[in-house]
Design a protein around this motif. Structure first.
Motif, PDB file in Angstrom:
ATOM      1  N   ASP A 125       0.787  -1.225   0.000  1.00 31.43           N
ATOM      2  CA  ASP A 125       0.000   0.000   0.000  1.00 31.43           C
ATOM      3  C   ASP A 125       0.823   1.283   0.000  1.00 31.43           C
ATOM      4  N   ASN A 126       2.019   1.251   0.554  1.00 28.64           N
ATOM      5  CA  ASN A 126       2.818   2.465   0.701  1.00 28.64           C
ATOM      6  C   ASN A 126       3.875   2.601  -0.392  1.00 28.64           C
ATOM      7  N   PHE A 127       3.908   1.692  -1.338  1.00 22.75           N
ATOM      8  CA  PHE A 127       4.962   1.661  -2.355  1.00 22.75           C
ATOM      9  C   PHE A 127       5.015   2.941  -3.180  1.00 22.75           C
TER      10      PHE A 127
ATOM     11  N   LYS B 121      11.979  -4.522 -16.888  1.00 20.48           N
ATOM     12  CA  LYS B 121      11.076  -3.635 -17.614  1.00 20.48           C
ATOM     13  C   LYS B 121       9.942  -3.197 -16.688  1.00 20.48           C
ATOM     14  N   LYS B 122       9.376  -2.024 -16.987  1.00 19.54           N
ATOM     15  CA  LYS B 122       8.279  -1.495 -16.169  1.00 19.54           C
ATOM     16  C   LYS B 122       7.094  -2.460 -16.142  1.00 19.54           C
ATOM     17  N   GLN B 123       6.808  -3.116 -17.255  1.00 14.02           N
ATOM     18  CA  GLN B 123       5.701  -4.064 -17.305  1.00 14.02           C
ATOM     19  C   GLN B 123       5.943  -5.213 -16.324  1.00 14.02           C
ATOM     20  N   ASN B 124       7.187  -5.667 -16.228  1.00 15.27           N
ATOM     21  CA  ASN B 124       7.510  -6.731 -15.283  1.00 15.27           C
ATOM     22  C   ASN B 124       7.360  -6.253 -13.844  1.00 15.27           C
ATOM     23  N   LEU B 125       7.708  -4.998 -13.598  1.00 15.23           N
ATOM     24  CA  LEU B 125       7.535  -4.429 -12.257  1.00 15.23           C
ATOM     25  C   LEU B 125       6.066  -4.452 -11.865  1.00 15.23           C
ATOM     26  N   ASN B 126       5.199  -4.047 -12.771  1.00 12.66           N
ATOM     27  CA  ASN B 126       3.763  -4.059 -12.484  1.00 12.66           C
ATOM     28  C   ASN B 126       3.283  -5.468 -12.154  1.00 12.66           C
ATOM     29  N   GLY B 127       3.781  -6.468 -12.868  1.00 13.04           N
ATOM     30  CA  GLY B 127       3.419  -7.853 -12.589  1.00 13.04           C
ATOM     31  C   GLY B 127       3.912  -8.313 -11.238  1.00 13.04           C
ATOM     32  N   LEU B 128       5.144  -7.938 -10.882  1.00 10.44           N
ATOM     33  CA  LEU B 128       5.701  -8.314  -9.579  1.00 10.44           C
ATOM     34  C   LEU B 128       4.933  -7.669  -8.426  1.00 10.44           C
ATOM     35  N   MET B 129       4.426  -6.467  -8.660  1.00  8.62           N
ATOM     36  CA  MET B 129       3.690  -5.756  -7.608  1.00  8.62           C
ATOM     37  C   MET B 129       2.333  -6.400  -7.340  1.00  8.62           C
ATOM     38  N   LYS B 130       1.747  -7.021  -8.339  1.00  7.74           N
ATOM     39  CA  LYS B 130       0.426  -7.621  -8.165  1.00  7.74           C
ATOM     40  C   LYS B 130       0.448  -8.850  -7.275  1.00  7.74           C
ATOM     41  N   ASN B 131       1.516  -9.623  -7.347  1.00 10.15           N
ATOM     42  CA  ASN B 131       1.612 -10.846  -6.559  1.00 10.15           C
ATOM     43  C   ASN B 131       3.065 -11.060  -6.117  1.00 10.15           C
ATOM     44  N   PRO B 132       3.558 -10.190  -5.198  1.00  8.57           N
ATOM     45  CA  PRO B 132       4.976 -10.259  -4.841  1.00  8.57           C
ATOM     46  C   PRO B 132       5.302 -11.443  -3.932  1.00  8.57           C
ATOM     47  N   THR B 133       6.467 -12.025  -4.164  1.00  7.64           N
ATOM     48  CA  THR B 133       6.979 -13.056  -3.268  1.00  7.64           C
ATOM     49  C   THR B 133       7.774 -12.368  -2.163  1.00  7.64           C
ATOM     50  N   LEU B 134       8.150 -13.118  -1.163  1.00 10.31           N
ATOM     51  CA  LEU B 134       8.967 -12.564  -0.093  1.00 10.31           C
ATOM     52  C   LEU B 134      10.286 -12.040  -0.653  1.00 10.31           C
ATOM     53  N   GLU B 135      10.870 -12.760  -1.585  1.00 12.98           N
ATOM     54  CA  GLU B 135      12.131 -12.314  -2.200  1.00 12.98           C
ATOM     55  C   GLU B 135      11.945 -10.983  -2.937  1.00 12.98           C
ATOM     56  N   THR B 136      10.813 -10.831  -3.624  1.00 12.31           N
ATOM     57  CA  THR B 136      10.529  -9.579  -4.326  1.00 12.31           C
ATOM     58  C   THR B 136      10.397  -8.435  -3.335  1.00 12.31           C
TER      59      THR B 136
END
Length: 83
Positions: free
Chosen positions: A2-4, A25-40
């Motif tokens: 929420d605070n990103f 890439k920015k598109q990959n960042l958006n994907g990582l933000m939707k379902n982040p793992t602990l490592e992310t």
């Protein structure tokens, strides 16, 4: 996370600039933000030089008072009783 967005603004970064720091890439960042793992989450926090919890809540939202939390819906404090 929420605070990103607020953290990016505070650090003077856009999503594009942040994705460049991560080497993705920015598109990959958006994907990582939707379902982040602990490592992310760890990687984002390290890159922004903040503790992991700060990706989810601002320091104003985290209260120093023991045994209380803030209701995410109404914003009122909720006292917790420890048994």
């Amino acid at each position: 996370m929420d605070n990103f967005e607020a953290l990016l603004k505070e650090k003077g970064l856009t999503k594009t600039a942040f994705s460049d720091l991560l080497g993705i890439k920015k598109q990959n960042l958006n994907g990582l933000m939707k379902n982040p793992t602990l490592e992310t989450i760890k990687r984002f926090a390290t890159t922004l030089d903040v503790p992991m919890w700060q990706l989810f809540a601002s320091s104003q939202e985290v209260q120093e008072t023991k045994n209380t939390i803030t209701c995410p819906h109404c914003g009122k404090p909720i006292e917790l009783k420890v048994k």
